[in-house]
Design a protein around this motif. Structure first.
Motif, mmCIF file in Angstrom:
data_model
loop_
_atom_site.group_PDB
_atom_site.id
_atom_site.type_symbol
_atom_site.label_atom_id
_atom_site.label_comp_id
_atom_site.label_asym_id
_atom_site.label_seq_id
_atom_site.Cartn_x
_atom_site.Cartn_y
_atom_site.Cartn_z
ATOM 1 N N LEU A 35 0.808 -1.029 -0.033
ATOM 2 C CA LEU A 35 0.012 0.017 0.038
ATOM 3 C C LEU A 35 0.875 1.163 0.196
ATOM 4 O O LEU A 35 0.469 2.315 -0.727
ATOM 5 C CB LEU A 35 -0.964 -0.008 1.083
ATOM 6 C CG LEU A 35 -2.144 1.141 1.324
ATOM 7 C CD1 LEU A 35 -2.883 1.236 -0.191
ATOM 8 C CD2 LEU A 35 -2.986 0.998 2.556
ATOM 9 N N THR A 36 1.838 1.222 0.701
ATOM 10 C CA THR A 36 2.951 2.340 0.666
ATOM 11 C C THR A 36 3.355 2.479 -0.659
ATOM 12 O O THR A 36 3.419 3.981 -1.119
ATOM 13 C CB THR A 36 4.139 2.042 1.751
ATOM 14 O OG1 THR A 36 3.652 1.945 3.031
ATOM 15 C CG2 THR A 36 4.921 3.302 1.683
ATOM 16 N N ARG A 37 3.807 1.799 -1.619
ATOM 17 C CA ARG A 37 4.280 1.834 -2.963
ATOM 18 C C ARG A 37 3.001 2.461 -3.786
ATOM 19 O O ARG A 37 3.583 3.333 -4.471
ATOM 20 C CB ARG A 37 4.760 0.566 -3.446
ATOM 21 C CG ARG A 37 5.885 0.025 -2.853
ATOM 22 C CD ARG A 37 6.724 -1.075 -3.497
ATOM 23 N NE ARG A 37 6.779 -0.886 -5.073
ATOM 24 C CZ ARG A 37 7.675 -0.272 -5.456
ATOM 25 N NH1 ARG A 37 8.529 0.509 -4.755
ATOM 26 N NH2 ARG A 37 7.599 -0.079 -6.801
ATOM 27 N N ILE A 38 1.755 2.166 -3.520
ATOM 28 C CA ILE A 38 0.719 2.711 -4.328
ATOM 29 C C ILE A 38 0.707 4.189 -3.898
ATOM 30 O O ILE A 38 0.342 5.134 -4.746
ATOM 31 C CB ILE A 38 -0.422 1.903 -4.193
ATOM 32 C CG1 ILE A 38 -0.361 0.479 -4.688
ATOM 33 C CG2 ILE A 38 -1.742 2.598 -4.765
ATOM 34 C CD1 ILE A 38 -1.518 -0.299 -4.432
ATOM 35 N N VAL A 39 0.492 4.421 -2.632
ATOM 36 C CA VAL A 39 0.233 5.790 -1.820
ATOM 37 C C VAL A 39 1.328 6.496 -2.275
ATOM 38 O O VAL A 39 1.050 7.928 -2.531
ATOM 39 C CB VAL A 39 -0.085 5.627 -0.831
ATOM 40 C CG1 VAL A 39 -0.098 7.074 -0.006
ATOM 41 C CG2 VAL A 39 -1.295 4.980 -0.261
ATOM 42 N N SER A 40 2.520 6.217 -2.410
ATOM 43 C CA SER A 40 3.618 7.066 -2.727
ATOM 44 C C SER A 40 3.946 7.144 -4.147
ATOM 45 O O SER A 40 4.861 7.801 -4.719
ATOM 46 C CB SER A 40 4.954 6.355 -2.222
ATOM 47 O OG SER A 40 5.338 5.246 -2.705
ATOM 48 N N GLY A 41 3.108 6.705 -5.092
ATOM 49 C CA GLY A 41 2.952 6.789 -6.484
ATOM 50 C C GLY A 41 4.027 5.912 -7.284
ATOM 51 O O GLY A 41 4.336 6.130 -8.392
ATOM 52 N N HIS A 42 4.799 4.812 -6.364
ATOM 53 C CA HIS A 42 5.754 3.895 -7.111
ATOM 54 C C HIS A 42 5.132 2.614 -7.638
ATOM 55 O O HIS A 42 5.955 1.918 -8.312
ATOM 56 C CB HIS A 42 6.816 3.485 -6.004
ATOM 57 C CG HIS A 42 7.603 4.669 -5.716
ATOM 58 N ND1 HIS A 42 7.338 5.277 -4.518
ATOM 59 C CD2 HIS A 42 8.610 5.272 -6.329
ATOM 60 C CE1 HIS A 42 8.311 6.422 -4.383
ATOM 61 N NE2 HIS A 42 8.825 6.414 -5.408
ATOM 62 N N SER A 43 3.933 2.403 -7.301
ATOM 63 C CA SER A 43 2.984 1.253 -8.088
ATOM 64 C C SER A 43 1.724 1.733 -8.562
ATOM 65 O O SER A 43 1.317 2.676 -7.757
ATOM 66 C CB SER A 43 3.034 0.189 -6.857
ATOM 67 O OG SER A 43 4.331 -0.569 -6.897
#
Length: 95
Positions: free
Chosen positions: A37-45
């Motif tokens: 979820l962190t990767r999605i929220v940070s725009g990396h996924s």
């Protein structure tokens, strides 16, 4: 689906929906790893179809909403890529 000028990454939209809920708590509720979820929220996924269904269940929205946000973002990015001139096919029926 209408074109959007510089649409936000879906992670930005998720951040707004989460409000004061932490990523750790949200990940646990969604049944995913916090890093995912962190990767999605940070725009990396991006948002997968599975994640679209999870988000829809958690936020009371539709999976199409999340898939559409992802698609608008992806198409906008793709429109900025340099590509060769593509000639139309000839002799085929078009819709």
């Amino acid at each position: 689906m209408s074109k959007m000028h510089n649409p936000p990454h879906p992670g930005e939209v998720i951040r707004e929906y989460l409000g004061n809920v932490t990523v750790t708590d949200a990940a646990q509720q969604l049944g995913v790893n916090r890093v995912t979820l962190t990767r999605i929220v940070s725009g990396h996924s991006g948002i997968s179809p599975d994640m679209a269904y999870r988000l829809a269940s958690a936020f009371g929205t539709s999976p199409e909403l999340w898939a559409g946000i992802q698609m608008q973002y992806d198409l906008h990015r793709a429109s900025k890529e340099k590509r060769p001139l593509i000639q139309p096919f000839t002799g085929i029926a078009t819709a």
